[in-house]
Write an enzyme that holds these catalytic residues in place. Structure first.
Site, PDB file in Angstrom:
ATOM      1  N   CYS A   1       0.690  -1.684   0.184  1.00 53.37           N
ATOM      2  CA  CYS A   1       0.236  -0.208  -0.031  1.00 53.37           C
ATOM      3  C   CYS A   1       0.821   1.485   0.290  1.00 53.37           C
ATOM      4  O   CYS A   1       0.670   2.802  -0.219  1.00 53.37           O
ATOM      5  CB  CYS A   1      -0.895   0.277   1.195  1.00 53.37           C
TER       6      CYS A   1
ATOM      7  N   HIS B   1      -3.217   7.409   3.754  1.00 55.91           N
ATOM      8  CA  HIS B   1      -3.758   5.339   3.044  1.00 55.91           C
ATOM      9  C   HIS B   1      -5.324   5.267   3.475  1.00 55.91           C
ATOM     10  O   HIS B   1      -5.224   5.520   4.258  1.00 55.91           O
ATOM     11  CB  HIS B   1      -2.047   4.742   3.008  1.00 55.91           C
TER      12      HIS B   1
ATOM     13  N   ASN C   1     -10.458  -0.420   0.243  1.00 54.04           N
ATOM     14  CA  ASN C   1      -9.618  -0.394   0.465  1.00 54.04           C
ATOM     15  C   ASN C   1      -8.128  -0.685  -0.729  1.00 54.04           C
ATOM     16  O   ASN C   1      -8.541  -1.925  -1.544  1.00 54.04           O
ATOM     17  CB  ASN C   1      -8.604  -1.030   2.055  1.00 54.04           C
TER      18      ASN C   1
HETATM   19  N1  ACO Z   1     -18.087  -9.449   9.791  1.00 56.96           N
HETATM   20  C1  ACO Z   1     -18.294  -9.859  11.391  1.00 56.96           C
HETATM   21  N2  ACO Z   1     -17.840 -10.109  12.071  1.00 56.96           N
HETATM   22  C2  ACO Z   1     -16.535 -10.333  11.588  1.00 56.96           C
HETATM   23  C3  ACO Z   1     -16.012 -10.191   9.947  1.00 56.96           C
HETATM   24  C4  ACO Z   1     -16.610  -9.569   9.445  1.00 56.96           C
HETATM   25  N3  ACO Z   1     -16.308  -8.832   8.635  1.00 56.96           N
HETATM   26  N4  ACO Z   1     -14.289 -10.310  10.568  1.00 56.96           N
HETATM   27  C5  ACO Z   1     -14.222 -10.328  11.577  1.00 56.96           C
HETATM   28  N5  ACO Z   1     -15.402 -10.562  12.487  1.00 56.96           N
HETATM   29  C6  ACO Z   1     -15.572 -11.118  13.995  1.00 56.96           C
HETATM   30  C7  ACO Z   1     -14.148 -11.637  14.427  1.00 56.96           C
HETATM   31  O1  ACO Z   1     -14.354 -13.559  14.087  1.00 56.96           O
HETATM   32  C8  ACO Z   1     -14.260 -11.766  16.213  1.00 56.96           C
HETATM   33  O2  ACO Z   1     -15.418 -12.373  16.252  1.00 56.96           O
HETATM   34  P1  ACO Z   1     -14.907 -13.370  17.724  1.00 56.96           P
HETATM   35  O3  ACO Z   1     -15.445 -12.662  19.029  1.00 56.96           O
HETATM   36  O4  ACO Z   1     -16.309 -13.712  17.872  1.00 56.96           O
HETATM   37  O5  ACO Z   1     -13.887 -13.756  17.853  1.00 56.96           O
HETATM   38  C9  ACO Z   1     -14.610 -10.036  16.345  1.00 56.96           C
HETATM   39  O6  ACO Z   1     -15.561  -9.697  14.870  1.00 56.96           O
HETATM   40  C10 ACO Z   1     -13.768  -9.307  16.444  1.00 56.96           C
HETATM   41  O7  ACO Z   1     -13.124  -9.591  16.020  1.00 56.96           O
HETATM   42  P2  ACO Z   1     -11.532  -8.719  15.838  1.00 56.96           P
HETATM   43  O8  ACO Z   1     -10.323  -9.325  14.891  1.00 56.96           O
HETATM   44  O9  ACO Z   1     -10.931  -8.670  17.351  1.00 56.96           O
HETATM   45  O10 ACO Z   1     -11.619  -6.997  14.930  1.00 56.96           O
HETATM   46  P3  ACO Z   1     -11.342  -5.855  15.176  1.00 56.96           P
HETATM   47  O11 ACO Z   1     -12.362  -4.787  15.296  1.00 56.96           O
HETATM   48  O12 ACO Z   1      -9.666  -5.769  14.832  1.00 56.96           O
HETATM   49  O13 ACO Z   1     -11.870  -5.206  13.789  1.00 56.96           O
HETATM   50  C11 ACO Z   1     -10.257  -5.739  11.457  1.00 56.96           C
HETATM   51  C12 ACO Z   1     -10.767  -6.439  12.606  1.00 56.96           C
HETATM   52  C13 ACO Z   1     -11.710  -4.386  11.093  1.00 56.96           C
HETATM   53  C14 ACO Z   1      -9.572  -6.175  10.786  1.00 56.96           C
HETATM   54  C15 ACO Z   1      -9.802  -3.959  12.257  1.00 56.96           C
HETATM   55  O14 ACO Z   1      -8.667  -4.932  13.293  1.00 56.96           O
HETATM   56  C16 ACO Z   1      -8.652  -3.684  11.001  1.00 56.96           C
HETATM   57  O15 ACO Z   1      -9.245  -3.018  10.640  1.00 56.96           O
HETATM   58  N6  ACO Z   1      -7.500  -4.020  10.663  1.00 56.96           N
HETATM   59  C17 ACO Z   1      -6.702  -3.492  10.546  1.00 56.96           C
HETATM   60  C18 ACO Z   1      -6.389  -4.127   8.904  1.00 56.96           C
HETATM   61  C19 ACO Z   1      -6.250  -3.229   7.824  1.00 56.96           C
HETATM   62  O16 ACO Z   1      -6.263  -1.810   7.348  1.00 56.96           O
HETATM   63  N7  ACO Z   1      -5.766  -4.549   6.582  1.00 56.96           N
HETATM   64  C20 ACO Z   1      -6.206  -3.050   5.600  1.00 56.96           C
HETATM   65  C21 ACO Z   1      -4.859  -4.202   4.857  1.00 56.96           C
HETATM   66  S1  ACO Z   1      -3.008  -3.930   5.390  1.00 56.96           S
HETATM   67  C22 ACO Z   1      -3.190  -2.106   4.967  1.00 56.96           C
HETATM   68  O17 ACO Z   1      -3.731  -1.382   3.723  1.00 56.96           O
HETATM   69  C23 ACO Z   1      -1.831  -1.591   5.532  1.00 56.96           C
END
Ligand code: ACO
Length: 321
Positions: free
Chosen positions: A108, A244, A274
């Site tokens: 990214c 980003h 993204n």
């Molecule tokens: N829909 C519903 N529930 C979901 C989903 C979904 N799409 N995805 C995960 N869950 C669930 C999980 O299974 C978990 O369930 P559990 O509590 O029963 O185990 C629960 O939701 C919470 O999951 P977390 O991973 O704790 O959720 P979090 O609040 O951390 O959010 C997210 C997840 C949105 C991915 C966050 O961690 C994030 O934004 N991280 C950055 C990732 C990113 O931006 N990546 C982009 C690529 S890299 C880049 O551009 C740098």
């Protein structure tokens, strides 16, 4: 270095959160509240090459130059269905350019790395006009068959391009890499030779979401602080932070760090998700075409991604609409 033309191209198909609930155990509410994303555009009829060509043609037209005037063409792309030749080689012929070209893979952060390379080429006297294309289809790295809701909801496809030339707009720039190959990775299978024991399987995108979140915020805050200091710019004097577009909560955390109001942080992730390295040049093109970038405006850009790689820069915008 200064930017003299911008362009972007998005796939026609807009996929809503609601549409994704057909394929994944998820909800519009979960995706919106955790990421800010409402729709993303995914390639269906068009290819990534089509988008790349369109974005480049718009940037070249906006710059008012002939494609043959371009001295170098740098394309940022993590993967597309050509492993070789480089995407820039394929696009070059379709836009009528004749210069040397190459691809970079900096996840990214590709746009910031490409700006850094372009600045160095210009300073070294190797090139006067450089075309930068960031074209990405990260949706294709995700596990759609395995119904992996953790990554497939985040990404969209798209392309953004700029033309740069000699100038004084770039005030400071930094790039950084910390080897963290396990926070975000995707492996595609290669043809095995008869001399290998194991075969490396195709593994769709794997992500440690919380790890990415933490590293993204930490590295971006550090980079932004560094480029502001190097350019001797106070955060209060920055007009726009063009970050980003990964997640609105990441943008919010960076915003809190610099202590600036939300109006200074334009977003389009709600529409496009993204789009990896394409996200900043797409947003820049939108702001430019909407007349929201005025000569003299102070911009800060910052990006981060798999690697872990990150980078930021300060730019004093000089282009008229
Ligand atoms: N829909 C519903 N529930 C979901 C989903 C979904 N799409 N995805 C995960 N869950 C669930 C999980 O299974 C978990 O369930 P559990 O509590 O029963 O185990 C629960 O939701 C919470 O999951 P977390 O991973 O704790 O959720 P979090 O609040 O951390 O959010 C997210 C997840 C949105 C991915 C966050 O961690 C994030 O934004 N991280 C950055 C990732 C990113 O931006 N990546 C982009 C690529 S890299 C880049 O551009 C740098």
């Amino acid at each position: 270095m200064k930017i003299i033309g911008t362009g972007s191209a998005m796939p026609e198909l807009a996929v809503t959160n609601e549409m994704l609930t057909e394929y994944f155990d998820t909800s519009d509410e979960w995706i919106r509240s955790r990421t800010g994303i409402v729709t993303r555009h995914l390639c269906s009829k068009e290819t990534l090459i089509d988008l790349g060509v369109e974005a480049c043609q718009k940037a070249i037209e906006n710059a008012g130059i002939d494609p043959k005037e371009i001295d170098y063409f740098i394309c940022s792309n993590v993967a597309n269905n050509y492993v070789t030749p480089a995407m820039s080689c394929v696009v070059q012929g379709k836009i009528g350019a004749t210069c040397p070209c190459f691809d970079i893979s900096c996840a990214c952060t590709g746009f910031i790395f490409a700006l850094d390379i372009a600045e160095s080429f210009i300073k070294a006297g190797r090139a006067k006009k450089i075309l930068i294309l960031c074209a990405e289809e990260p949706s294709k790295f995700c596990d759609w068959k395995g119904h992996d809701r953790t990554t497939s909801i985040l990404f969209g496809d798209g392309a953004g391009a700029v033309v740069v030339t000699e100038g004084d707009d770039l005030q400071s720039i930094c790039t950084a890499t910390t080897s963290l190959p396990d926070v975000l990775w995707y492996k595609h299978a290669m043809e095995p030779t008869p001399f290998e024991d194991g075969i490396e399987e195709h593994v769709p995108l794997q992500m440690d979401g919380k790890g990415v979140f933490r590293t993204a915020v930490t590295s971006s805050c550090k980079d932004v602080d560094q480029v502001l200091k190097e350019a001797n710019v106070n955060p209060d004097d920055v007009d726009l932070f063009v970050l980003h577009q990964a997640n609105f909560r990441i943008i919010d955390a960076i915003r809190n760090f610099v202590g600036q109001p939300a109006e200074k942080f334009p977003t389009n992730l709600q529409h496009y998700g993204n789009t990896s390295s394409a996200s900043i040049p797409i947003l820049l093109d939108e702001l430019h075409r909407e007349g929201k970038l005025k000569p003299g405006m102070q911009l800060v850009m910052s990006a981060f991604g798999a690697g872990f790689v990150s980078g930021a820069c300060c730019i004093k915008w000089s282009m008229e609409k």
